[in-house]
Scaffold this motif. Structure first.
Motif, PDB file in Angstrom:
ATOM      1  N   PRO A 273      46.231  52.681  46.727  1.00  0.00           N
ATOM      2  CA  PRO A 273      45.694  53.707  46.311  1.00  0.00           C
ATOM      3  C   PRO A 273      44.805  52.607  44.984  1.00  0.00           C
ATOM      4  O   PRO A 273      44.946  52.656  44.303  1.00  0.00           O
ATOM      5  N   GLY A 274      45.645  51.324  45.167  1.00  0.00           N
ATOM      6  CA  GLY A 274      44.679  50.477  44.071  1.00  0.00           C
ATOM      7  C   GLY A 274      45.831  49.652  42.974  1.00  0.00           C
ATOM      8  O   GLY A 274      47.490  50.416  42.800  1.00  0.00           O
ATOM      9  N   VAL A 275      45.482  49.071  42.092  1.00  0.00           N
ATOM     10  CA  VAL A 275      45.568  48.409  41.691  1.00  0.00           C
ATOM     11  C   VAL A 275      46.629  49.103  40.690  1.00  0.00           C
ATOM     12  O   VAL A 275      45.393  48.749  39.465  1.00  0.00           O
ATOM     13  N   SER A 276      47.751  49.340  39.697  1.00  0.00           N
ATOM     14  CA  SER A 276      47.643  50.316  38.582  1.00  0.00           C
ATOM     15  C   SER A 276      47.308  49.351  37.125  1.00  0.00           C
ATOM     16  O   SER A 276      47.666  48.359  37.185  1.00  0.00           O
ATOM     17  N   ALA A 277      47.279  50.074  36.671  1.00  0.00           N
ATOM     18  CA  ALA A 277      45.962  50.062  35.296  1.00  0.00           C
ATOM     19  C   ALA A 277      46.905  48.719  34.294  1.00  0.00           C
ATOM     20  O   ALA A 277      46.690  47.868  33.675  1.00  0.00           O
ATOM     21  N   SER A 278      48.488  49.693  34.222  1.00  0.00           N
ATOM     22  CA  SER A 278      49.665  48.510  33.652  1.00  0.00           C
ATOM     23  C   SER A 278      49.628  47.387  34.444  1.00  0.00           C
ATOM     24  O   SER A 278      50.058  46.467  33.782  1.00  0.00           O
ATOM     25  N   LEU A 279      49.608  47.144  35.301  1.00  0.00           N
ATOM     26  CA  LEU A 279      49.637  45.304  36.726  1.00  0.00           C
ATOM     27  C   LEU A 279      48.408  44.118  36.588  1.00  0.00           C
ATOM     28  O   LEU A 279      48.270  43.427  37.118  1.00  0.00           O
TER      29      LEU A 279
END
Length: 335
Positions: A273-279
């Motif tokens: 799903p990809g890296v969360s924007a918050s991380l």
């Protein structure tokens, strides 16, 4: 990891760390940062954050992180010592309990006064030794009791990996962490990685895109293997179904003031799903994880090993495709 255990671990780090309360006063600093600012850790406690950051803009940004509870990366800040000397640093600021955690990286590294081994590596070595001993013992029992060659081979693979990691941990703990350098064929490490992944209960679908002309490099095979394992397992735990392993040779790479004439690039590509924007701004920091049960040490350790080899670890991510790229210099072998 509770706060006391975390502080014990953080005290050993060469990276500067400081905890700040809601009033932007220093609650605690580790020894590395205390040495940089030339002040005892106890004397620093209770001092305002302005002791370190005297520029109003930087203090305002720290207050904003506290208010918005969103991490921030600051580049090229001036850090002041107790006697007025200045050091250029990069600083990561993130919410931590009721205050802030600041991680400070000097752009001009101060001379190391002790072991060159970082606490990330030392902490990793310490934490894995006991579980590895139990894992190896269980695998030995399994190998003696199973009756098929395939199962005995899988048990042997577990024993070999436990021995590899135990040897790595012992070197880190008892020999100042000096890398065991030698010629490394990266494709051999990637094939070993494939064997380990295929032994998982739900193996990833693997694809290979190798450049056969890639030469050997100078490195520590065990530590480089650990990077690849961390990246692959992160992808698997994030929900990826397919993993692509790609090798290329890049020329003329520039990182800040550094230029690598020739570098090996290993891409680990997943369809998760990809890296969360918050991380995204804090992904490589210790104790940062996108999973509730994650330790937050794997990527910090991986980047540290890459830099220990004179290389770098970077990533790009979007839903359905995340690429972690490990860059390792080749001119150290082929100048």
């Amino acid at each position: 990891m509770n706060k006391a255990a975390w502080q014990t671990w953080a005290e050993q780090m060469r990276t500067g760390l400081v905890l700040v309360d809601a009033d932007l006063r220093l609650l605690w600093i580790n020894r590395a940062l205390a040495e940089w600012i030339e002040m005892g850790p106890r004397s620093a406690v209770g001092q305002p954050l302005a002791l370190l950051l005297r520029e109003p803009e930087s203090l305002a940004l720290a207050a904003r992180v506290l208010e918005q509870q969103r991490p921030l990366q600051l580049r090229g800040l001036t850090l002041f010592t107790a006697v007025g000397r200045e050091t250029l640093v990069d600083m990561a600021i993130q919410p931590f309990e009721a205050g802030l955690l600041l991680e400070v990286h000097a752009l001009a590294e101060p001379a190391a006064s002790g072991s060159p081994l970082s606490a990330t590596l030392r902490g990793f070595a310490h934490e894995v030794k006991n579980p590895l001993a139990g894992l190896r013992g269980a695998a030995q029992l399994l190998q003696r009791r199973v009756g098929t060659d395939d199962l005995q081979s899988l048990a042997g693979l577990i024993i070999d990996e436990a021995d590899r990691l135990a040897a790595l941990a012992n070197r880190l703990l008892h020999h100042d962490g000096a890398p065991q350098l030698g010629a490394v064929n990266i494709h051999h490490l990637l094939e070993r990685l494939a064997d380990l992944l295929q032994a998982q209960p739900q193996p990833l679908q693997l694809k290979h895109d190798y450049d056969p002309s890639v030469p050997d490099l100078l490195g520590d095979a065990d530590r480089l293997q650990q990077i690849l394992l961390n990246l692959a397992r992160n992808a698997q735990e994030a929900g990826a179904k397919t993993l692509t392993l790609r090798t290329r040779v890049d020329h003329g790479l520039r990182w800040g003031d550094r230029v690598l004439r020739m570098a090996l690039r290993i891409d680990v590509i997943d369809d998760g799903p990809g890296v969360s924007a918050s991380l995204r701004d804090t992904l490589f920091q210790p104790l940062v994880s996108g999973r509730a049960n994650g330790s937050g040490l794997g990527l910090a350790l991986s980047r540290e090993i890459a830099r220990e080899h004179g290389g770098e670890l970077r990533y790009v991510s979007r839903p359905g495709e995340t690429v972690f790229s490990l860059y390792l210099p080749l001119e150290r072998v082929h100048d």
